[in-house]
Design a protein around this motif. Structure first.
Motif, mmCIF file in Angstrom:
data_model
loop_
_atom_site.group_PDB
_atom_site.id
_atom_site.type_symbol
_atom_site.label_atom_id
_atom_site.label_comp_id
_atom_site.label_asym_id
_atom_site.label_seq_id
_atom_site.Cartn_x
_atom_site.Cartn_y
_atom_site.Cartn_z
ATOM 1 N N VAL A 88 0.854 -1.190 0.000
ATOM 2 C CA VAL A 88 0.000 0.000 0.000
ATOM 3 C C VAL A 88 0.892 1.243 0.000
ATOM 4 O O VAL A 88 1.760 1.385 0.868
ATOM 5 C CB VAL A 88 -0.912 0.025 1.253
ATOM 6 C CG1 VAL A 88 -1.858 1.214 1.213
ATOM 7 C CG2 VAL A 88 -1.686 -1.283 1.387
ATOM 8 N N PRO A 89 0.707 2.149 -0.966
ATOM 9 C CA PRO A 89 1.473 3.396 -0.955
ATOM 10 C C PRO A 89 1.226 4.182 0.331
ATOM 11 O O PRO A 89 0.126 4.132 0.897
ATOM 12 C CB PRO A 89 0.938 4.161 -2.166
ATOM 13 C CG PRO A 89 0.298 3.130 -3.035
ATOM 14 C CD PRO A 89 -0.214 2.068 -2.109
ATOM 15 N N VAL A 90 2.250 4.900 0.793
ATOM 16 C CA VAL A 90 2.188 5.630 2.074
ATOM 17 C C VAL A 90 0.986 6.565 2.137
ATOM 18 O O VAL A 90 0.232 6.546 3.115
ATOM 19 C CB VAL A 90 3.496 6.427 2.303
ATOM 20 C CG1 VAL A 90 3.370 7.346 3.503
ATOM 21 C CG2 VAL A 90 4.663 5.491 2.479
ATOM 22 N N GLN A 97 -6.266 4.772 6.912
ATOM 23 C CA GLN A 97 -6.025 4.718 8.362
ATOM 24 C C GLN A 97 -5.389 3.389 8.778
ATOM 25 O O GLN A 97 -5.750 2.802 9.800
ATOM 26 C CB GLN A 97 -7.304 4.989 9.135
ATOM 27 C CG GLN A 97 -7.863 6.363 8.856
ATOM 28 C CD GLN A 97 -9.167 6.638 9.570
ATOM 29 O OE1 GLN A 97 -9.839 5.741 10.073
ATOM 30 N NE2 GLN A 97 -9.535 7.906 9.640
ATOM 31 N N LEU A 98 -4.414 2.939 7.981
ATOM 32 C CA LEU A 98 -3.680 1.728 8.331
ATOM 33 C C LEU A 98 -2.556 2.099 9.291
ATOM 34 O O LEU A 98 -1.843 3.074 9.064
ATOM 35 C CB LEU A 98 -3.107 1.066 7.071
ATOM 36 C CG LEU A 98 -4.130 0.571 6.054
ATOM 37 C CD1 LEU A 98 -3.419 0.011 4.818
ATOM 38 C CD2 LEU A 98 -5.045 -0.482 6.659
ATOM 39 N N GLU A 99 -2.407 1.325 10.329
ATOM 40 C CA GLU A 99 -1.379 1.612 11.342
ATOM 41 C C GLU A 99 -0.026 1.096 10.889
ATOM 42 O O GLU A 99 0.085 -0.015 10.384
ATOM 43 C CB GLU A 99 -1.760 0.953 12.669
ATOM 44 C CG GLU A 99 -2.978 1.573 13.312
ATOM 45 C CD GLU A 99 -3.270 0.972 14.675
ATOM 46 O OE1 GLU A 99 -2.329 0.469 15.318
ATOM 47 O OE2 GLU A 99 -4.441 1.001 15.061
ATOM 48 N N ARG A 100 1.002 1.918 11.115
ATOM 49 C CA ARG A 100 2.371 1.493 10.827
ATOM 50 C C ARG A 100 2.846 0.581 11.948
ATOM 51 O O ARG A 100 2.787 0.922 13.111
ATOM 52 C CB ARG A 100 3.314 2.687 10.766
ATOM 53 C CG ARG A 100 3.196 3.475 9.506
ATOM 54 C CD ARG A 100 4.268 4.537 9.465
ATOM 55 N NE ARG A 100 4.158 5.294 8.232
ATOM 56 C CZ ARG A 100 5.093 6.064 7.765
ATOM 57 N NH1 ARG A 100 6.227 6.211 8.441
ATOM 58 N NH2 ARG A 100 4.937 6.712 6.641
ATOM 59 N N TYR A 116 6.780 -0.545 6.322
ATOM 60 C CA TYR A 116 6.224 -0.824 7.646
ATOM 61 C C TYR A 116 5.145 -1.891 7.531
ATOM 62 O O TYR A 116 4.276 -1.820 6.675
ATOM 63 C CB TYR A 116 5.641 0.453 8.261
ATOM 64 C CG TYR A 116 6.684 1.518 8.401
ATOM 65 C CD1 TYR A 116 7.499 1.562 9.515
ATOM 66 C CD2 TYR A 116 6.891 2.441 7.391
ATOM 67 C CE1 TYR A 116 8.500 2.524 9.632
ATOM 68 C CE2 TYR A 116 7.875 3.403 7.490
ATOM 69 C CZ TYR A 116 8.681 3.432 8.609
ATOM 70 O OH TYR A 116 9.674 4.366 8.712
ATOM 71 N N ARG A 117 5.208 -2.851 8.402
ATOM 72 C CA ARG A 117 4.181 -3.897 8.446
ATOM 73 C C ARG A 117 2.852 -3.272 8.861
ATOM 74 O O ARG A 117 2.812 -2.309 9.624
ATOM 75 C CB ARG A 117 4.548 -4.977 9.464
ATOM 76 C CG ARG A 117 5.722 -5.787 9.044
ATOM 77 C CD ARG A 117 5.248 -7.095 8.469
ATOM 78 N NE ARG A 117 6.383 -7.863 7.986
ATOM 79 C CZ ARG A 117 6.461 -8.343 6.775
ATOM 80 N NH1 ARG A 117 5.484 -8.166 5.927
ATOM 81 N NH2 ARG A 117 7.498 -9.032 6.396
ATOM 82 N N THR A 118 1.781 -3.835 8.336
ATOM 83 C CA THR A 118 0.440 -3.429 8.738
ATOM 84 C C THR A 118 -0.487 -4.615 8.529
ATOM 85 O O THR A 118 -0.089 -5.621 7.934
ATOM 86 C CB THR A 118 -0.057 -2.179 7.975
ATOM 87 O OG1 THR A 118 -1.231 -1.666 8.606
ATOM 88 C CG2 THR A 118 -0.341 -2.480 6.522
ATOM 89 N N ASP A 132 -7.994 -10.029 7.929
ATOM 90 C CA ASP A 132 -6.668 -10.063 8.560
ATOM 91 C C ASP A 132 -5.578 -10.418 7.561
ATOM 92 O O ASP A 132 -4.875 -11.422 7.680
ATOM 93 C CB ASP A 132 -6.656 -11.031 9.742
ATOM 94 C CG ASP A 132 -7.663 -10.629 10.804
ATOM 95 O OD1 ASP A 132 -7.793 -9.417 11.055
ATOM 96 O OD2 ASP A 132 -8.331 -11.514 11.364
ATOM 97 N N VAL A 133 -5.429 -9.569 6.566
ATOM 98 C CA VAL A 133 -4.442 -9.776 5.505
ATOM 99 C C VAL A 133 -3.168 -9.011 5.845
ATOM 100 O O VAL A 133 -3.208 -7.816 6.130
ATOM 101 C CB VAL A 133 -4.999 -9.302 4.145
ATOM 102 C CG1 VAL A 133 -3.951 -9.467 3.048
ATOM 103 C CG2 VAL A 133 -6.284 -10.044 3.805
ATOM 104 N N ARG A 134 -2.050 -9.731 5.804
ATOM 105 C CA ARG A 134 -0.739 -9.108 6.052
ATOM 106 C C ARG A 134 -0.420 -8.176 4.887
ATOM 107 O O ARG A 134 -0.632 -8.509 3.724
ATOM 108 C CB ARG A 134 0.328 -10.191 6.167
ATOM 109 C CG ARG A 134 1.680 -9.650 6.600
ATOM 110 C CD ARG A 134 2.719 -10.745 6.674
ATOM 111 N NE ARG A 134 3.021 -11.166 5.300
ATOM 112 C CZ ARG A 134 3.194 -12.427 4.939
ATOM 113 N NH1 ARG A 134 3.093 -13.401 5.810
ATOM 114 N NH2 ARG A 134 3.482 -12.723 3.691
ATOM 115 N N ALA A 135 0.078 -6.990 5.212
ATOM 116 C CA ALA A 135 0.402 -5.999 4.187
ATOM 117 C C ALA A 135 1.615 -5.195 4.632
ATOM 118 O O ALA A 135 2.079 -5.312 5.768
ATOM 119 C CB ALA A 135 -0.790 -5.082 3.942
ATOM 120 N N VAL A 136 2.108 -4.393 3.718
ATOM 121 C CA VAL A 136 3.229 -3.521 4.007
ATOM 122 C C VAL A 136 2.911 -2.135 3.442
ATOM 123 O O VAL A 136 2.315 -2.011 2.370
ATOM 124 C CB VAL A 136 4.551 -4.092 3.425
ATOM 125 C CG1 VAL A 136 4.514 -4.156 1.923
ATOM 126 C CG2 VAL A 136 5.745 -3.341 3.915
#
Length: 175
Positions: A88-90, A97-100, A116-118, A132-136
C-alpha cells in the motif's frame, strides 16, 4: 435591431452547443481510456457449489487491475503474483487509516527501502472477502493502486486463460 439581437443569440447558442459537445467528447474519451486501464471497475462475481468466483479481464497492457475495497473504503488493486505481500502506498495508507507496525526492509524495482508492516482487517474484491491480511506500507511507491500480492492471493485459487483471470474462494476459506 431585432435581426442583430437574433444573430447574437444564434452565435451564443452555437458557442454553447460547441462547448457542450467538447465536454461530452472529453467525458466519453476519459471513460473509454479508464475502461482500457481498468476494465474491472465492477468485478463480476458468481457463487456456485459453495465457491465464490470472480473473473477479471486483463487491461490493454495485460495486467489485471480491479476496483475493490479495503476496510470498506474503495481502492484499486493491481494483482501482482511477484509481490510477497499486499503493498500500500504511504499516502493511500494514511487515507485508509492503516497503522504502521514494525519496520521492514523492502527490495523494490527502485532499490532497497524501509517499509512498515500493517494488517488489513477486511479486503474485498467482488464478492470475495479476506480478513486479517498481512500488508506492508511502501514508501516511494507513488501510485493510487494497491499491489495485491501473495499474502492475499495465496488464500485463493486462481487460473489465467486467454486474457482472463479467475479467482476462487472456497466456502471453507471464507471468514
Amino acid at each position: 435591431m431585432s435581426q442583430t439581437a437574433g444573430r447574437r443569440a444564434g452565435r451564443v447558442m452555437l458557442v454553447l452547443a460547441w462547448a457542450a459537445g467538447l465536454f461530452l467528447a472529453t467525458r466519453f474519451f476519459a471513460d473509454w481510456e479508464g475502461e482500457r486501464t481498468n476494465p474491472n471497475r465492477e468485478p463480476l462475481s458468481r457463487v456456485e457449489n459453495g465457491e465464490i468466483e470472480v473473473q477479471l479481464a486483463g487491461n490493454r497492457s495485460g495486467h489485471f487491475v480491479a476496483d475493490g475495497r479495503i476496510n470498506d473504503m474503495p481502492v484499486t488493486f493491481l494483482l501482482d503474483t511477484g509481490a510477497t505481500d499486499v503493498a500500500v502506498p504511504v499516502e493511500l495508507a494514511g487515507r485508509l487509516q492503516l497503522e504502521r507496525g514494525a519496520p521492514v526492509q523492502l527490495q523494490t524495482a527502485n532499490g532497497r527501502t524501509t517499509g512498515y508492516r500493517t494488517q488489513i482487517e477486511r479486503l474485498q474484491l467482488g464478492d470475495i472477502v479476506l480478513r486479517d491480511v498481512r500488508a506492508v506500507i511502501a514508501p516511494g511507491f507513488d501510485s493510487e493502486q494497491i499491489l495485491l500480492g501473495m499474502s492475499a492471493l495465496k488464500r485463493l485459487e486462481f487460473t489465467q486463460r486467454a486474457g482472463t483471470l479467475v479467482l476462487r474462494q472456497h466456502a471453507t476459506d471464507r471468514p
